[in-house]
Design an enzyme around this catalytic site. Structure first.
Site, short mmCIF file in Angstrom:
data_model
loop_
_atom_site.label_atom_id
_atom_site.label_comp_id
_atom_site.label_asym_id
_atom_site.label_seq_id
_atom_site.Cartn_x
_atom_site.Cartn_y
_atom_site.Cartn_z
CD GLU A 41 -3.37 -0.47 0.39
OE1 GLU A 41 -3.64 0.78 0.60
OE2 GLU A 41 -3.82 -1.45 -0.19
CG ASP A 70 6.74 6.04 -4.91
OD1 ASP A 70 6.12 5.16 -5.26
OD2 ASP A 70 6.24 7.07 -4.22
CG PHE A 154 6.03 3.95 -17.89
CD1 PHE A 154 7.38 3.98 -18.05
CD2 PHE A 154 5.24 3.87 -16.74
CE1 PHE A 154 8.38 4.28 -17.05
CE2 PHE A 154 5.96 4.70 -15.63
CZ PHE A 154 7.68 4.45 -15.66
N GLY A 155 3.33 5.57 -18.55
CA GLY A 155 2.66 6.78 -17.68
C GLY A 155 2.44 8.24 -18.35
CG ASP A 157 7.57 8.50 -20.43
OD1 ASP A 157 8.03 9.23 -19.98
OD2 ASP A 157 7.77 7.25 -20.32
CE LYS A 177 11.38 7.93 -19.04
NZ LYS A 177 10.18 7.15 -18.88
CG HIS A 182 12.43 10.71 -13.15
ND1 HIS A 182 12.35 10.53 -14.65
CD2 HIS A 182 11.14 10.07 -12.90
CE1 HIS A 182 11.35 9.97 -15.03
NE2 HIS A 182 10.73 9.43 -13.93
NE ARG A 183 12.01 4.72 -12.93
CZ ARG A 183 11.14 5.53 -13.38
NH1 ARG A 183 11.38 5.65 -15.04
NH2 ARG A 183 10.09 5.73 -13.27
P1 ITT Z 1 5.41 -0.03 -8.56
O1 ITT Z 1 5.05 0.73 -7.20
O2 ITT Z 1 5.17 -1.52 -8.39
O3 ITT Z 1 6.90 0.17 -8.44
P2 ITT Z 1 4.02 1.78 -10.04
O4 ITT Z 1 3.93 2.03 -11.56
O5 ITT Z 1 2.86 1.83 -9.14
O6 ITT Z 1 4.77 0.52 -9.97
P3 ITT Z 1 4.86 4.31 -8.72
O7 ITT Z 1 3.87 4.31 -7.55
O8 ITT Z 1 6.08 4.70 -8.25
O9 ITT Z 1 5.06 3.07 -9.46
O10 ITT Z 1 4.04 5.27 -9.46
C1 ITT Z 1 4.73 6.06 -10.55
C2 ITT Z 1 3.81 6.75 -11.53
O11 ITT Z 1 4.25 7.88 -11.90
C3 ITT Z 1 3.74 5.78 -12.78
O12 ITT Z 1 2.58 4.94 -12.69
C4 ITT Z 1 3.79 6.95 -14.05
O13 ITT Z 1 2.26 6.99 -13.89
C5 ITT Z 1 4.41 7.99 -13.51
N1 ITT Z 1 5.73 8.05 -13.89
C6 ITT Z 1 6.96 8.09 -12.98
N2 ITT Z 1 7.81 7.70 -13.75
C7 ITT Z 1 7.57 7.82 -15.02
C8 ITT Z 1 8.10 7.80 -16.29
O14 ITT Z 1 9.46 7.56 -16.36
N3 ITT Z 1 7.53 8.09 -17.31
C9 ITT Z 1 6.13 8.53 -17.31
N4 ITT Z 1 5.57 8.40 -16.10
C10 ITT Z 1 6.16 8.05 -14.81
#
Ligand code: ITT
Length: 201
Positions: A41, A70, A154-155, A157, A177, A182-183
């Site tokens: 959680e 995170d 993803f997300g 991007d 990338k 950030h990562r």
């Molecule tokens: P885990 O908790 O299992 O690691 P998660 O996808 O739920 O997987 P987070 O809780 O850290 O991971 O949430 C991160 C979110 O932030 C992710 O799902 C994207 O929506 C956004 N995000 C983070 N880094 C990103 C990136 O490099 N590119 C695009 N979106 C990103």
């Protein structure tokens, strides 16, 4: 071969992290490889607390050296939203594309410079005795575009616009990338600790 648990259920994160650490002779394993389905959680109010929570819990469950992350998106004119709830913004039931549409709608009356945003990543490393070895963070600054551009990543991007590249992070290759993200920055800072943990010079 020595191994490292990359404790995430996000396949894209695993790929980015695996590539970034590919110069270190360790085997990357994921929660899927270990059949760990439990979803920790993420109720804390900071990226750091959530990353620590994930790292500790998955290390305890696996007994492996564990790296957890995170991350999220902060839009300054929205007071830092979606922030720690980035993965759930707009509702748990939305997929990435619908979540992006939701954010674009929330921002439809916000223009130009007021669309400034940043990605945040906090990476935590825990050894196989459950001891905290390092915490690092990285940022990537940009702007939220008005429409989706690109299909990599993803997300958020497809709407994360980089003025210096005149495109979004969804147009970058994994290698490109990782160089600026950030990562990538958070992982770079943690690499020396990782190497010393595995006694790699
Ligand atoms: P885990 O908790 O299992 O690691 P998660 O996808 O739920 O997987 P987070 O809780 O850290 O991971 O949430 C991160 C979110 O932030 C992710 O799902 C994207 O929506 C956004 N995000 C983070 N880094 C990103 C990136 O490099 N590119 C695009 N979106 C990103």
């Amino acid at each position: 071969m020595k191994r490292l648990l990359v404790a995430t259920h996000n396949f894209h994160k695993v790929k980015e992290i695996e590539l970034f650490l590919s110069d270190i002779p360790i085997q990357i394993i994921s929660l899927v490889d270990l059949d760990i389905n439990l979803k920790v959680e993420e109720t804390a109010e900071s990226f750091k607390s959530n990353a620590l929570k994930k790292a500790k819990e998955y290390q305890r469950l696996s007994g492996e050296i564990t790296l957890a992350e995170d991350s999220g998106l902060e839009v300054f004119s929205l007071g830092g939203q979606p922030g720690v709830i980035s993965a759930r913004y707009g509702g748990e039931e939305l997929n990435d594309s619908e979540r992006v549409n939701f954010l674009l709608k929330e921002m439809e009356n916000i223009d130009g410079w007021n669309r400034a945003a940043r990605f945040v990543s906090v990476v935590v490393l825990i050894n196989n005795n459950g001891e905290l070895m390092n915490v690092s963070q990285g940022y990537l600054n940009g702007f939220i575009s008005h429409q989706k551009i690109g299909s990599n990543g993803f997300g958020y991007d497809p709407i994360f616009w980089l003025p210096e590249k005149s495109t979004t992070t969804a147009k970058l290759s994994l290698i490109e990338k990782n160089k600026i993200s950030h990562r990538g920055k958070a992982l770079k800072a943690i690499k020396p600790t990782l190497k010393s943990l595995y006694r790699i010079v």
